[in-house]
Design an enzyme around this catalytic site. Structure first.
Site, mmCIF file in Angstrom:
data_model
loop_
_atom_site.group_PDB
_atom_site.id
_atom_site.type_symbol
_atom_site.label_atom_id
_atom_site.label_comp_id
_atom_site.label_asym_id
_atom_site.label_seq_id
_atom_site.Cartn_x
_atom_site.Cartn_y
_atom_site.Cartn_z
ATOM 1 N N CYS A 77 -2.351 -2.927 7.180
ATOM 2 C CA CYS A 77 -1.863 -2.669 8.418
ATOM 3 C C CYS A 77 -1.964 -1.490 9.130
ATOM 4 O O CYS A 77 -2.247 -0.376 8.329
ATOM 5 C CB CYS A 77 -0.317 -3.161 8.502
ATOM 6 S SG CYS A 77 0.837 -1.721 8.019
ATOM 7 N N GLU A 87 0.682 -1.283 0.088
ATOM 8 C CA GLU A 87 0.133 0.118 0.027
ATOM 9 C C GLU A 87 1.026 1.175 -0.019
ATOM 10 O O GLU A 87 0.696 2.216 -0.869
ATOM 11 C CB GLU A 87 -1.031 0.032 1.302
ATOM 12 C CG GLU A 87 -1.884 -1.221 1.313
ATOM 13 C CD GLU A 87 -1.435 -2.286 1.988
ATOM 14 O OE1 GLU A 87 -0.203 -2.660 1.745
ATOM 15 O OE2 GLU A 87 -2.276 -3.164 2.592
#
Ligand code: THU
Length: 133
Positions: free
Chosen positions: A88, A59
């Protein structure tokens, strides 16, 4: 929210780029694709290090790639992994900071969409630039 076709295209892009993940330590491969307001898609994969803590998630690499290519406004992020995991905590913060409240599409390794959520749902009561004045 972006339409169904766009969501599927973004999820497929994430599963495609996932094949390029560099994950020799965990073998857990992740791909991410970020849609910008010009219709472009910026991709990222997780890149691991032998010094494990230096590894960077897919990401944040997708966000870095988009920014380096001059993109500044974002509509949606798709993530592809085995089990269609959520990002996360560190990535949630960076998504909030750079992209704001966008759609986050969770897909499996084949590009099947399992869930559609958002930055605000994944990081409620976020710390952000509003707190820095
Ligand atoms: N990882 C990501 O790239 N994105 C996530 O959303 C979860 C975890 C990576 C970090 C590490 O390279 C591997 O997956 C296992 O944690």
């Amino acid at each position: 929210m972006i339409n169904k076709n766009e969501r599927q295209k973004l999820a497929s892009a994430a599963s495609e780029i996932r094949k390029k993940a560099y994950a020799p330590y965990s073998s857990f491969r992740v791909g991410a694709s970020l849609l910008s307001d010009d219709g472009g898609i910026s991709g990222g994969v997780n890149v691991e290090s032998s010094s494990y803590g230096l590894s960077v998630c897919a990401e944040r690499n997708a966000i870095a790639s988009a920014l380096a290519n001059g993109k500044r406004k974002f509509l949606a992020l798709a993530i592809s992994s085995r089990g269609a995991v959520t990002p996360c905590g560190a990535c949630r913060q960076v998504i909030h900071d750079v992209c704001g409240n966008i759609d986050i599409i969770l897909g499996d390794e084949n590009g099947n969409i399992r869930e559609i959520t958002s930055t605000a749902a994944l990081l409620p009561e976020a710390f952000g630039d509003k707190d820095l004045d």
